[in-house]
Design a protein around this motif. Structure first.
Motif, PDB file in Angstrom:
ATOM      1  N   SER A 207       0.674  -1.303  -0.070  1.00 49.84           N
ATOM      2  CA  SER A 207       0.232   0.640  -0.290  1.00 49.84           C
ATOM      3  C   SER A 207       0.629   0.852  -0.236  1.00 49.84           C
ATOM      4  CB  SER A 207      -0.758   0.055   1.374  1.00 49.84           C
ATOM      5  OG  SER A 207      -1.727  -0.946   1.260  1.00 49.84           O
ATOM      6  N   ALA A 208       2.355   1.574   0.499  1.00 50.35           N
ATOM      7  CA  ALA A 208       3.189   2.270   0.689  1.00 50.35           C
ATOM      8  C   ALA A 208       3.691   2.369  -0.643  1.00 50.35           C
ATOM      9  CB  ALA A 208       4.102   1.950   2.269  1.00 50.35           C
ATOM     10  N   LEU A 209       3.392   1.974  -1.031  1.00 49.08           N
ATOM     11  CA  LEU A 209       4.626   1.253  -2.529  1.00 49.08           C
ATOM     12  C   LEU A 209       3.588   2.111  -3.338  1.00 49.08           C
ATOM     13  CD1 LEU A 209       7.490   1.513  -4.073  1.00 49.08           C
ATOM     14  CD2 LEU A 209       6.635  -1.046  -4.838  1.00 49.08           C
ATOM     15  N   VAL A 210       2.497   1.136  -3.736  1.00 49.64           N
ATOM     16  CA  VAL A 210       1.156   1.755  -4.623  1.00 49.64           C
ATOM     17  C   VAL A 210       0.936   3.339  -4.511  1.00 49.64           C
ATOM     18  CG1 VAL A 210      -0.134   1.111  -5.648  1.00 49.64           C
ATOM     19  CG2 VAL A 210       1.187  -0.260  -5.501  1.00 49.64           C
ATOM     20  N   GLY A 211       0.723   3.148  -3.246  1.00 46.09           N
ATOM     21  CA  GLY A 211      -0.119   4.802  -2.355  1.00 46.09           C
ATOM     22  C   GLY A 211       1.128   6.354  -2.930  1.00 46.09           C
ATOM     23  N   GLY A 212       2.304   5.571  -2.786  1.00 48.82           N
ATOM     24  CA  GLY A 212       3.098   7.045  -2.836  1.00 48.82           C
ATOM     25  C   GLY A 212       3.706   7.087  -4.613  1.00 48.82           C
ATOM     26  N   LEU A 241       8.243   5.795   5.443  1.00 53.99           N
ATOM     27  CA  LEU A 241       9.791   6.339   4.172  1.00 53.99           C
ATOM     28  C   LEU A 241       9.260   5.679   2.910  1.00 53.99           C
ATOM     29  CD1 LEU A 241      12.274   7.629   4.286  1.00 53.99           C
ATOM     30  CD2 LEU A 241      13.347   4.860   4.678  1.00 53.99           C
ATOM     31  N   ILE A 242       9.115   4.154   2.285  1.00 52.66           N
ATOM     32  CA  ILE A 242       8.899   3.986   1.044  1.00 52.66           C
ATOM     33  C   ILE A 242       8.287   4.948   0.690  1.00 52.66           C
ATOM     34  CG2 ILE A 242       8.346   1.771  -0.053  1.00 52.66           C
ATOM     35  CD1 ILE A 242       8.749   0.207   2.323  1.00 52.66           C
ATOM     36  N   ALA A 243       6.850   5.083   0.776  1.00 52.54           N
ATOM     37  CA  ALA A 243       6.178   5.787   0.337  1.00 52.54           C
ATOM     38  C   ALA A 243       6.626   7.129  -0.362  1.00 52.54           C
ATOM     39  CB  ALA A 243       4.763   5.606   0.641  1.00 52.54           C
ATOM     40  N   SER A 244       6.980   7.991   0.279  1.00 55.71           N
ATOM     41  CA  SER A 244       7.895   9.363   0.001  1.00 55.71           C
ATOM     42  C   SER A 244       9.304   9.042  -1.735  1.00 55.71           C
ATOM     43  CB  SER A 244       9.317   9.492   0.937  1.00 55.71           C
ATOM     44  OG  SER A 244       7.592  10.152   1.636  1.00 55.71           O
ATOM     45  N   GLY A 245       9.491   7.895  -1.067  1.00 58.07           N
ATOM     46  CA  GLY A 245      11.002   7.517  -2.200  1.00 58.07           C
ATOM     47  C   GLY A 245      10.073   6.959  -3.473  1.00 58.07           C
ATOM     48  N   ALA A 246       8.662   6.498  -3.227  1.00 59.59           N
ATOM     49  CA  ALA A 246       7.927   6.116  -4.941  1.00 59.59           C
ATOM     50  C   ALA A 246       7.985   6.856  -5.539  1.00 59.59           C
ATOM     51  CB  ALA A 246       6.840   5.763  -4.456  1.00 59.59           C
ATOM     52  N   MET A 247       7.943   8.500  -4.332  1.00 57.16           N
ATOM     53  CA  MET A 247       7.252  10.005  -5.274  1.00 57.16           C
ATOM     54  C   MET A 247       8.753  10.435  -6.458  1.00 57.16           C
ATOM     55  SD  MET A 247       7.480  13.517  -3.069  1.00 57.16           S
ATOM     56  CE  MET A 247       8.599  13.573  -2.960  1.00 57.16           C
ATOM     57  N   TYR A 248       9.827  10.231  -5.391  1.00 59.27           N
ATOM     58  CA  TYR A 248      10.367  10.004  -5.893  1.00 59.27           C
ATOM     59  C   TYR A 248      10.986   9.881  -8.037  1.00 59.27           C
ATOM     60  CZ  TYR A 248      13.002  13.268  -3.010  1.00 59.27           C
ATOM     61  OH  TYR A 248      13.736  14.403  -1.223  1.00 59.27           O
ATOM     62  N   GLY A 275      15.218   5.218  -4.939  1.00 61.07           N
ATOM     63  CA  GLY A 275      15.435   3.596  -4.574  1.00 61.07           C
ATOM     64  C   GLY A 275      16.518   3.714  -3.347  1.00 61.07           C
ATOM     65  N   LEU A 276      16.677   3.742  -2.734  1.00 62.01           N
ATOM     66  CA  LEU A 276      17.830   4.099  -1.612  1.00 62.01           C
ATOM     67  C   LEU A 276      16.658   4.231  -0.475  1.00 62.01           C
ATOM     68  CD1 LEU A 276      20.265   4.364   0.762  1.00 62.01           C
ATOM     69  CD2 LEU A 276      20.111   6.534   0.385  1.00 62.01           C
ATOM     70  N   ALA A 277      15.768   5.133   0.032  1.00 64.84           N
ATOM     71  CA  ALA A 277      14.315   5.498   0.964  1.00 64.84           C
ATOM     72  C   ALA A 277      13.789   4.047   0.428  1.00 64.84           C
ATOM     73  CB  ALA A 277      13.590   6.533   0.150  1.00 64.84           C
ATOM     74  N   ILE A 278      13.697   3.787  -0.188  1.00 65.56           N
ATOM     75  CA  ILE A 278      12.294   2.293  -0.505  1.00 65.56           C
ATOM     76  C   ILE A 278      13.491   1.052   0.354  1.00 65.56           C
ATOM     77  CG2 ILE A 278      11.596   0.503  -1.529  1.00 65.56           C
ATOM     78  CD1 ILE A 278      10.655   2.934  -3.861  1.00 65.56           C
ATOM     79  N   LEU A 279      14.818   1.372   0.177  1.00 64.96           N
ATOM     80  CA  LEU A 279      15.040   0.281   0.243  1.00 64.96           C
ATOM     81  C   LEU A 279      15.740  -0.069   1.889  1.00 64.96           C
ATOM     82  CD1 LEU A 279      17.564  -2.275   0.073  1.00 64.96           C
ATOM     83  CD2 LEU A 279      18.723  -0.896  -0.100  1.00 64.96           C
ATOM     84  N   VAL A 280      15.904   1.610   2.429  1.00 67.07           N
ATOM     85  CA  VAL A 280      16.019   1.619   3.756  1.00 67.07           C
ATOM     86  C   VAL A 280      14.799   1.044   5.284  1.00 67.07           C
ATOM     87  CG1 VAL A 280      16.515   3.464   5.394  1.00 67.07           C
ATOM     88  CG2 VAL A 280      18.308   2.845   3.775  1.00 67.07           C
ATOM     89  N   GLY A 281      13.341   2.072   4.039  1.00 63.46           N
ATOM     90  CA  GLY A 281      12.779   1.663   4.509  1.00 63.46           C
ATOM     91  C   GLY A 281      11.442   0.179   4.762  1.00 63.46           C
ATOM     92  N   TRP A 282      12.605  -0.326   3.586  1.00 63.31           N
ATOM     93  CA  TRP A 282      12.086  -1.768   3.389  1.00 63.31           C
ATOM     94  C   TRP A 282      12.774  -2.989   4.909  1.00 63.31           C
ATOM     95  CZ3 TRP A 282      14.765  -6.452   2.906  1.00 63.31           C
ATOM     96  CH2 TRP A 282      13.713  -7.628   2.600  1.00 63.31           C
ATOM     97  N   LEU A 283      13.806  -2.249   4.625  1.00 62.87           N
ATOM     98  CA  LEU A 283      15.126  -2.772   5.941  1.00 62.87           C
ATOM     99  C   LEU A 283      14.926  -3.246   7.251  1.00 62.87           C
ATOM    100  CD1 LEU A 283      18.348  -2.507   4.165  1.00 62.87           C
ATOM    101  CD2 LEU A 283      17.462  -5.014   4.019  1.00 62.87           C
ATOM    102  N   TRP A 284      14.009  -1.357   7.073  1.00 60.73           N
ATOM    103  CA  TRP A 284      13.929  -1.054   9.072  1.00 60.73           C
ATOM    104  C   TRP A 284      12.012  -1.524   9.345  1.00 60.73           C
ATOM    105  CZ3 TRP A 284      16.200   1.501  12.269  1.00 60.73           C
ATOM    106  CH2 TRP A 284      15.208   2.009  13.356  1.00 60.73           C
ATOM    107  N   SER A 285      11.773  -1.821   7.966  1.00 63.65           N
ATOM    108  CA  SER A 285      10.202  -1.983   8.874  1.00 63.65           C
ATOM    109  C   SER A 285      10.222  -3.390   9.241  1.00 63.65           C
ATOM    110  CB  SER A 285       9.747  -2.073   7.143  1.00 63.65           C
ATOM    111  OG  SER A 285      10.036  -3.187   6.190  1.00 63.65           O
ATOM    112  N   ARG A 286      11.479  -4.062   8.596  1.00 68.24           N
ATOM    113  CA  ARG A 286      11.669  -5.657   9.203  1.00 68.24           C
ATOM    114  C   ARG A 286      12.073  -6.102  10.529  1.00 68.24           C
ATOM    115  NH1 ARG A 286       8.458  -7.541   5.613  1.00 68.24           N
ATOM    116  NH2 ARG A 286       8.804  -9.553   5.987  1.00 68.24           N
TER     117      ARG A 286
END
Length: 414
Positions: A207-212, A241-248, A275-286
């Motif tokens: 939802s964060a990725l698609v919504g972003g 953070l992933i949502a904002s990464g998708a914005m870029y 890409g960095l925001a999405i990667l960091v957001g995914w790692l942090w969410s785990r």
């Protein structure tokens, strides 16, 4: 081998080959124990040969070929009537494929080999995928068809009617302005469709990725409020953070579409930041993940509503005027101030306005810097939204992440 054969022999070969393929597909109905099925591997080649022969006898004249088409259609109508009277089972697919086979023969005579082959392949695919296509039609709602019709209205009906020339002292091009509306609507519609497709298995991160990609600001607000219902701090702060990464990534696509000079300056940094925001957001969410958390998918307003398109067009034209006035009376400082203010809401109209004014009134370096300022301002505002709406720990983590992302963007100014 074809060099040794007469032209008519080559034509007959193609007619028999293509019409045989259609007949072979139709032959399956006889093996499925249907009480009545029209045609097969003999009937369809004969229809193709009739179409070709009529074209040969009349040297390709349109009227005799049309009369032959009508006669074949009359025989097919009799076959359809016989099936209805004997079995009561509707369905005219086989008869329509017979008419298509007649056209294949005529097209071969005119040496339209590609079109004849394309017609044959398309017919076979449509006939063979009956079950899949019918299931797809059942899944598509009437609102989805209406939505796509609205997109065609925006892109294929309204757009070609607009003049493609600068108007007014602000050099506003109606065609380009509406093209921007169509492009943004198309990207938003793609995200909208993905949300509809994945609504039954939508996880927080999806939802964060698609919504972003649709609207990172709206997604941040929804995720922040949702985080109050579940004690998964890392999951929701990472998702924001992933949502904002998708914005870029979304902005990189828009720059590539509307201004190649700005794209050469900003697309690569934006892709890296996103890409960095999405990667960091995914790692942090785990970290401390407590299970497969899911959430009700976002329900954004249909991006292809005419009112939404007109509103975006109005905002876009307003940004063009405001940018022109700011650069004329306030210089670069005015552009940067406008970028900071626009970051509070939706940055798309301002950034796309920069893609147009950078070609005329705004220096390229100033436009690039203003886009960076707008995105960083937007990240700061989203961080404040998350800090205000989410639980304290989730809000604090989200604020820190988005402040870091905003700072990373401002580093590009150096």
């Amino acid at each position: 081998m074809f060099d040794w054969l007469p032209t008519d022999a080559i034509h007959l070969f193609f007619v028999l080959f293509l019409s045989f393929l259609i007949g072979l597909e139709r032959e399956e109905h006889k093996t499925n124990n249907e009480p009545y099925a029209f045609g097969g591997v003999r009937t369809y080649p004969l229809i193709g040969l009739i179409g070709y022969s009529i074209a040969v006898l009349n040297s390709g004249e349109v009227l005799p070929q049309a009369l032959g088409f009508a006669v074949v259609a009359a025989f097919l109508l009799l076959a359809y009537w016989h099936r209805l009277s004997s079995t009561g089972a509707p369905g005219i697919t086989s008869e329509m494929s017979g008419l298509a086979t007649y056209l294949v023969g005529a097209l071969i005579y005119h040496e339209m080999f590609w079109l004849a082959t394309a017609l044959t392949v398309s017919s076979i695919i449509l006939l063979e995928l009956k079950t899949q296509l019918e299931n797809l039609a059942k899944r598509i709602q009437a609102t989805d068809i209406l939505t796509f019709a609205k997109f065609l209205l925006l892109s294929a009906v309204i757009l070609p009617l607009l003049p493609n020339t600068p108007l007014t002292p602000f050099k506003i091009n109606p065609f380009t302005s509406w093209l921007v509306v169509v492009a943004v609507s198309a990207l938003s519609y793609g995200s909208y469709v993905l949300q509809r497709v994945t609504k039954n298995q939508s996880s927080v991160l999806m939802s964060a990725l698609v919504g972003g990609a649709y609207s990172s600001t709206v997604t941040t607000v929804v995720l922040a409020r949702r985080s109050q219902q579940e004690e998964q701090t890392h999951l929701y702060s990472g998702a924001i953070l992933i949502a904002s990464g998708a914005m870029y990534l979304r902005l990189a696509v828009l720059l590539a579409l509307f201004n190649r000079d700005l794209m050469s300056r900003l697309a690569l940094p934006f892709i890296v930041l996103g890409g960095l925001a999405i990667l960091v957001g995914w790692l942090w969410s785990r970290r401390g993940y407590a299970g497969a958390a899911t959430m009700k998918p976002l329900e954004p307003k249909n991006p292809l509503e005419i009112s939404a398109a007109l509103l975006f067009a109005f905002l876009f034209v307003g940004m063009l005027v405001a940018t022109h006035l700011a650069i004329e009376y306030l210089g670069a400082v005015g552009i940067y101030s406008l970028a900071t203010v626009m970051g509070v809401t939706d940055v798309d109209p301002f950034i796309l306005g920069m893609t147009q004014s950078a070609a005329s009134s705004t220096p390229l370096s100033v436009a690039a810097s203003a886009i960076i300022v707008a995105t960083s301002s937007n990240n700061l505002v989203k961080g404040i939204y998350a800090f205000t709406l989410a639980p304290r720990k989730t809000g604090l983590e989200s604020l820190c992440f988005l402040l870091g992302l905003a700072a990373g963007g401002l580093l590009l100014l150096l």
